[in-house]
Design an enzyme around this catalytic site. Sequence first.
Site, PDB file in Angstrom:
ATOM      1  N   GLY A 236      46.755  41.572  41.803  1.00  0.00           N
ATOM      2  CA  GLY A 236      47.302  40.421  42.504  1.00  0.00           C
ATOM      3  C   GLY A 236      46.213  39.410  42.789  1.00  0.00           C
ATOM      4  CB  CYS A 237      45.880  37.022  45.549  1.00  0.00           C
ATOM      5  SG  CYS A 237      44.730  35.815  46.211  1.00  0.00           S
ATOM      6  CG  PHE A 238      40.820  36.177  42.279  1.00  0.00           C
ATOM      7  CD1 PHE A 238      40.934  35.213  43.257  1.00  0.00           C
ATOM      8  CD2 PHE A 238      40.665  35.755  40.962  1.00  0.00           C
ATOM      9  CE1 PHE A 238      40.893  33.860  42.964  1.00  0.00           C
ATOM     10  CE2 PHE A 238      40.614  34.401  40.648  1.00  0.00           C
ATOM     11  CZ  PHE A 238      40.728  33.453  41.657  1.00  0.00           C
TER      12      PHE A 238
END
EC number: 1.8.4.11
Length: 171
Positions: free
Chosen positions: A11-13
């Site tokens: 997902g979002c880093f």
Amino acid sequence: MAIETAIFAGGCFWCMVQPFDSLDGIEKVRSGYTGGHVENPTYEQVLTHTTGHTEAVKIWFDSEKISYRELVEIYWEQTDPTDAMGQFQDRGDNYRPVIFVNSPEQREIAEESRAALAASNRFDEPIVTKIEDAKPFYEAEEYHQDFYKKDPEREALEMAQRLQFKADKWN
């Protein structure tokens, strides 16, 4: 000191840096893009879903202090391994969960770990996280690096669903 690397997409880093960054044996963690076909993509390009890239983190670690196996176990606890098309509020193929392996040994560890997770019956749905050979990793723009340190309030908002899921499934 034996420095190795691990690459995880979950997902979002922004949300994937801090859980690893604070561990003993971690040399550095960088946010970036991997798995696609466009060289040196920008954040804006990756958002178009045309590059094939997913947001990921690359972790440099001292394998004499922390093992790849330990990192994989930590990875699982940061993600929903039953969601193939994003993680939590972040949707789309650029947020898909993937363990990118750098060697046959890493592949074996990741596959064994995924099989053990599937056999644990912790989740009602099948484990869909992919295990793929590592491809070139392109570091994200500097404003994405160490985001949890730069904007802790925004990081907390981004992490809310992830932390609730972790509390429900892992604690």
